[in-house]
Design an enzyme around this catalytic site. Structure first.
Site, PDB file in Angstrom:
ATOM      1  N   LYS A  94      38.663  33.664  37.534  1.00 45.77           N
ATOM      2  CA  LYS A  94      38.084  34.974  37.259  1.00 45.77           C
ATOM      3  C   LYS A  94      39.232  35.973  37.333  1.00 45.77           C
ATOM      4  O   LYS A  94      39.781  36.232  38.406  1.00 45.77           O
ATOM      5  CB  LYS A  94      36.991  35.325  38.267  1.00 45.77           C
ATOM      6  CG  LYS A  94      36.389  36.704  38.016  1.00 45.77           C
ATOM      7  CD  LYS A  94      35.514  37.155  39.182  1.00 45.77           C
ATOM      8  CE  LYS A  94      35.142  38.629  39.000  1.00 45.77           C
ATOM      9  NZ  LYS A  94      34.469  39.185  40.206  1.00 45.77           N
ATOM     10  N   ALA A 182      29.636  43.031  38.722  1.00 49.40           N
ATOM     11  CA  ALA A 182      29.866  44.247  39.518  1.00 49.40           C
ATOM     12  C   ALA A 182      28.798  45.305  39.284  1.00 49.40           C
ATOM     13  O   ALA A 182      28.341  45.531  38.162  1.00 49.40           O
ATOM     14  CB  ALA A 182      31.244  44.853  39.237  1.00 49.40           C
TER      15      ALA A 182
END
Length: 255
Positions: A94, A182
Protein backbone atom coordinates in the site's frame (compact mmCIF):
# COMPACT_ATOMS: atom_id res chain seq x y z
CA UNK A 1 -13.52 -9.17 -5.97
CA UNK A 2 -10.11 -9.82 -7.48
CA UNK A 3 -6.97 -7.78 -6.78
CA UNK A 4 -3.83 -8.64 -8.69
CA UNK A 5 -5.23 -12.07 -9.49
CA UNK A 6 -6.17 -12.90 -5.89
CA UNK A 7 -9.84 -13.52 -5.18
CA UNK A 8 -11.15 -11.81 -2.06
CA UNK A 9 -14.54 -12.55 -0.51
CA UNK A 10 -14.69 -9.79 2.12
CA UNK A 11 -14.84 -6.23 0.81
CA UNK A 12 -13.66 -4.75 4.10
CA UNK A 13 -9.93 -4.15 4.57
CA UNK A 14 -8.77 -3.44 8.12
CA UNK A 15 -5.81 -1.51 9.50
CA UNK A 16 -3.97 -2.74 12.59
CA UNK A 17 -2.77 0.46 14.29
CA UNK A 18 -3.97 2.21 17.48
CA UNK A 19 -5.71 -0.76 19.10
CA UNK A 20 -5.47 -0.78 22.91
CA UNK A 21 -4.16 -4.36 22.98
CA UNK A 22 -3.25 -7.18 20.54
CA UNK A 23 -6.16 -9.23 21.88
CA UNK A 24 -8.60 -6.43 20.99
CA UNK A 25 -7.15 -6.28 17.49
CA UNK A 26 -7.54 -10.03 17.11
CA UNK A 27 -11.19 -9.82 18.13
CA UNK A 28 -11.82 -6.99 15.65
CA UNK A 29 -10.21 -8.95 12.82
CA UNK A 30 -12.37 -11.96 13.57
CA UNK A 31 -15.63 -10.05 13.98
CA UNK A 32 -15.09 -8.00 10.82
CA UNK A 33 -14.45 -11.05 8.66
CA UNK A 34 -11.71 -9.17 6.83
CA UNK A 35 -9.31 -11.07 4.61
CA UNK A 36 -6.78 -8.25 4.13
CA UNK A 37 -5.06 -6.42 6.97
CA UNK A 38 -2.63 -3.55 6.60
CA UNK A 39 0.34 -2.74 8.77
CA UNK A 40 3.31 -0.43 8.65
CA UNK A 41 6.93 -1.45 8.85
CA UNK A 42 7.33 1.12 11.63
CA UNK A 43 4.57 -0.45 13.73
CA UNK A 44 5.90 -3.96 13.35
CA UNK A 45 9.41 -2.97 14.44
CA UNK A 46 8.60 -0.10 16.78
CA UNK A 47 9.43 -1.89 20.02
CA UNK A 48 10.67 -5.14 21.43
CA UNK A 49 7.20 -6.63 21.14
CA UNK A 50 7.25 -6.35 17.36
CA UNK A 51 7.89 -10.05 16.81
CA UNK A 52 4.90 -11.02 18.95
CA UNK A 53 2.71 -8.52 17.12
CA UNK A 54 3.72 -9.99 13.77
CA UNK A 55 3.14 -13.55 14.94
CA UNK A 56 -0.35 -12.59 16.09
CA UNK A 57 -1.17 -11.20 12.66
CA UNK A 58 0.11 -14.33 10.98
CA UNK A 59 -2.22 -16.42 13.11
CA UNK A 60 -5.17 -14.38 11.84
CA UNK A 61 -4.76 -16.08 8.46
CA UNK A 62 -5.31 -12.88 6.45
CA UNK A 63 -3.47 -11.47 3.47
CA UNK A 64 -0.89 -8.94 4.64
CA UNK A 65 -0.82 -5.55 2.92
CA UNK A 66 2.24 -3.64 4.19
CA UNK A 67 2.11 0.14 3.81
CA UNK A 68 4.57 2.99 3.55
CA UNK A 69 2.75 5.12 6.13
CA UNK A 70 4.62 8.22 7.20
CA UNK A 71 6.79 8.46 4.07
CA UNK A 72 7.09 11.96 2.62
CA UNK A 73 9.39 11.36 -0.36
CA UNK A 74 9.72 8.96 -3.26
CA UNK A 75 13.03 7.61 -1.99
CA UNK A 76 11.69 7.00 1.50
CA UNK A 77 8.59 5.22 0.19
CA UNK A 78 10.55 3.03 -2.23
CA UNK A 79 13.09 2.07 0.42
CA UNK A 80 10.36 1.23 2.92
CA UNK A 81 8.54 -0.87 0.32
CA UNK A 82 11.66 -2.94 -0.35
CA UNK A 83 12.19 -3.50 3.36
CA UNK A 84 8.55 -4.54 3.75
CA UNK A 85 8.79 -7.03 0.88
CA UNK A 86 11.81 -8.66 2.47
CA UNK A 87 10.24 -8.76 5.92
CA UNK A 88 6.69 -9.86 5.04
CA UNK A 89 7.47 -11.90 1.92
CA UNK A 90 4.81 -10.28 -0.25
CA UNK A 91 4.81 -8.23 -3.45
CA UNK A 92 1.78 -6.27 -2.23
CA UNK A 93 2.39 -2.74 -1.00
CA UNK A 94 0.00 0.00 0.00
CA UNK A 95 1.85 3.02 -1.29
CA UNK A 96 1.62 6.28 0.63
CA UNK A 97 3.63 9.37 -0.21
CA UNK A 98 2.37 12.13 2.06
CA UNK A 99 2.48 15.67 0.76
CA UNK A 100 0.81 17.73 3.49
CA UNK A 101 1.56 17.36 7.19
CA UNK A 102 -1.83 18.55 8.45
CA UNK A 103 -4.28 16.88 6.05
CA UNK A 104 -2.01 13.92 5.20
CA UNK A 105 -3.05 14.47 1.60
CA UNK A 106 -1.03 12.38 -0.85
CA UNK A 107 1.74 13.99 -2.87
CA UNK A 108 0.30 12.79 -6.16
CA UNK A 109 3.41 13.69 -8.15
CA UNK A 110 5.68 11.68 -5.89
CA UNK A 111 3.04 8.95 -5.69
CA UNK A 112 3.05 8.39 -9.45
CA UNK A 113 6.86 8.37 -9.57
CA UNK A 114 7.12 5.89 -6.70
CA UNK A 115 4.38 3.69 -8.16
CA UNK A 116 6.22 3.48 -11.48
CA UNK A 117 9.51 2.54 -9.80
CA UNK A 118 7.90 -0.14 -7.64
CA UNK A 119 5.74 -1.60 -10.41
CA UNK A 120 8.80 -1.96 -12.64
CA UNK A 121 10.50 -3.79 -9.77
CA UNK A 122 7.71 -6.36 -9.50
CA UNK A 123 5.58 -4.82 -6.74
CA UNK A 124 1.79 -4.98 -6.86
CA UNK A 125 0.94 -1.46 -5.82
CA UNK A 126 -2.17 -0.27 -3.95
CA UNK A 127 -1.81 3.53 -4.19
CA UNK A 128 -3.41 5.79 -1.57
CA UNK A 129 -4.48 8.67 -3.78
CA UNK A 130 -6.91 11.54 -4.18
CA UNK A 131 -10.17 11.28 -6.11
CA UNK A 132 -8.67 13.00 -9.17
CA UNK A 133 -9.32 11.28 -12.52
CA UNK A 134 -6.09 12.44 -14.14
CA UNK A 135 -4.01 11.17 -11.23
CA UNK A 136 -5.87 7.87 -11.48
CA UNK A 137 -4.99 7.60 -15.16
CA UNK A 138 -1.32 8.29 -14.43
CA UNK A 139 -1.23 5.63 -11.71
CA UNK A 140 -2.71 3.04 -14.04
CA UNK A 141 -0.18 3.99 -16.71
CA UNK A 142 2.55 3.56 -14.07
CA UNK A 143 1.50 -0.08 -13.57
CA UNK A 144 -1.10 0.01 -10.80
CA UNK A 145 -4.14 -2.26 -11.17
CA UNK A 146 -5.99 -0.90 -8.13
CA UNK A 147 -6.83 2.67 -7.05
CA UNK A 148 -7.45 3.71 -3.45
CA UNK A 149 -9.03 7.19 -3.39
CA UNK A 150 -9.49 8.89 -0.05
CA UNK A 151 -12.92 9.61 1.38
CA UNK A 152 -11.60 12.28 3.77
CA UNK A 153 -8.31 12.96 5.60
CA UNK A 154 -6.82 9.98 7.42
CA UNK A 155 -8.26 9.46 10.89
CA UNK A 156 -10.76 12.31 10.56
CA UNK A 157 -13.92 10.21 10.54
CA UNK A 158 -15.58 12.81 8.31
CA UNK A 159 -17.04 10.27 5.93
CA UNK A 160 -17.14 10.95 2.19
CA UNK A 161 -16.41 14.64 1.60
CA UNK A 162 -16.83 14.42 -2.17
CA UNK A 163 -19.16 11.59 -3.17
CA UNK A 164 -19.64 13.08 -6.64
CA UNK A 165 -15.93 12.67 -7.34
CA UNK A 166 -16.05 9.02 -6.26
CA UNK A 167 -19.11 8.47 -8.44
CA UNK A 168 -17.19 9.99 -11.36
CA UNK A 169 -14.23 7.68 -10.68
CA UNK A 170 -16.53 4.66 -10.81
CA UNK A 171 -17.91 5.79 -14.17
CA UNK A 172 -14.46 6.63 -15.56
CA UNK A 173 -12.76 3.42 -14.38
CA UNK A 174 -15.50 0.79 -14.72
CA UNK A 175 -13.14 -2.19 -14.67
CA UNK A 176 -10.61 -1.01 -12.08
CA UNK A 177 -10.96 -2.10 -8.44
CA UNK A 178 -11.65 1.05 -6.40
CA UNK A 179 -11.09 0.91 -2.64
CA UNK A 180 -12.05 3.91 -0.53
CA UNK A 181 -9.22 4.51 1.92
CA UNK A 182 -9.31 6.98 4.83
CA UNK A 183 -12.00 9.12 6.39
CA UNK A 184 -14.60 6.45 7.13
CA UNK A 185 -15.98 7.07 10.62
CA UNK A 186 -19.32 5.28 10.86
CA UNK A 187 -21.00 2.26 9.28
CA UNK A 188 -23.23 4.61 7.28
CA UNK A 189 -20.09 6.08 5.65
CA UNK A 190 -18.96 2.61 4.58
CA UNK A 191 -22.41 1.78 3.22
CA UNK A 192 -22.49 5.03 1.25
CA UNK A 193 -19.12 4.29 -0.33
CA UNK A 194 -20.31 0.86 -1.44
CA UNK A 195 -23.61 2.24 -2.75
CA UNK A 196 -21.56 4.53 -5.01
CA UNK A 197 -20.07 1.44 -6.61
CA UNK A 198 -16.76 1.21 -4.79
CA UNK A 199 -15.37 -2.32 -4.68
CA UNK A 200 -14.19 -2.21 -1.09
CA UNK A 201 -13.46 -0.01 1.92
CA UNK A 202 -10.25 0.21 3.95
CA UNK A 203 -10.50 1.67 7.45
CA UNK A 204 -8.60 1.64 10.71
CA UNK A 205 -9.30 4.39 13.23
CA UNK A 206 -13.10 3.97 13.16
CA UNK A 207 -12.74 0.46 14.55
CA UNK A 208 -9.58 0.85 16.64
CA UNK A 209 -10.87 3.90 18.52
CA UNK A 210 -14.46 2.69 18.99
CA UNK A 211 -15.62 1.93 22.51
CA UNK A 212 -16.08 -1.67 21.41
CA UNK A 213 -13.79 -2.39 18.45
CA UNK A 214 -15.07 -5.93 17.89
CA UNK A 215 -18.68 -4.78 17.66
CA UNK A 216 -17.72 -1.88 15.39
CA UNK A 217 -15.78 -4.26 13.16
CA UNK A 218 -18.90 -6.36 12.77
CA UNK A 219 -21.01 -3.27 12.12
CA UNK A 220 -18.63 -2.12 9.39
CA UNK A 221 -18.70 -5.54 7.75
CA UNK A 222 -22.50 -5.54 7.65
CA UNK A 223 -22.55 -1.98 6.30
CA UNK A 224 -20.14 -2.87 3.50
CA UNK A 225 -22.23 -5.90 2.58
CA UNK A 226 -25.49 -3.93 2.64
CA UNK A 227 -24.01 -1.12 0.56
CA UNK A 228 -22.70 -3.55 -2.03
CA UNK A 229 -26.04 -5.34 -2.30
CA UNK A 230 -27.77 -1.98 -2.63
CA UNK A 231 -25.49 -1.02 -5.50
CA UNK A 232 -25.89 -4.23 -7.49
CA UNK A 233 -29.67 -4.14 -6.92
CA UNK A 234 -29.80 -0.94 -9.05
CA UNK A 235 -31.59 1.50 -6.68
CA UNK A 236 -34.58 3.54 -7.80
CA UNK A 237 -33.77 7.06 -9.04
CA UNK A 238 -34.35 10.09 -6.83
CA UNK A 239 -37.43 12.15 -7.67
CA UNK A 240 -38.32 15.78 -7.12
CA UNK A 241 -41.97 15.04 -6.44
CA UNK A 242 -43.93 12.49 -4.46
CA UNK A 243 -45.25 9.45 -6.32
CA UNK A 244 -48.00 7.42 -4.61
CA UNK A 245 -46.98 3.87 -3.82
CA UNK A 246 -50.61 2.75 -3.65
CA UNK A 247 -52.41 2.77 -7.04
CA UNK A 248 -55.32 5.17 -7.36
CA UNK A 249 -57.15 2.88 -9.82
CA UNK A 250 -59.76 0.81 -8.07
CA UNK A 251 -60.35 3.06 -5.08
CA UNK A 252 -63.94 3.28 -3.85
CA UNK A 253 -65.86 6.38 -4.89
CA UNK A 254 -67.88 7.99 -2.09
CA UNK A 255 -71.02 9.88 -3.11
Amino acid sequence: MQVYGTEITSRLLLGTAQYPAPSVLAEAITSSGTEIITLSLRRETADGDGAGFWQGLQQAGCHILPNTAGCHSVQEAVTTAHMARDLFNTAWIKLEVIGHADTLQPDVFGLVDAARILAEDGFQVFPYTTDDLVVGEKLLEAGCEVLMPWGAPIGSGQGLRNPDALRAMRAHFPNVPLIVDAGIGRPSDAAQAMELGMDAVLLNTAVAKAGDPATMGRAMALAVEAGRLGYVADPMPRRDMAVPSTPVLGLAELT
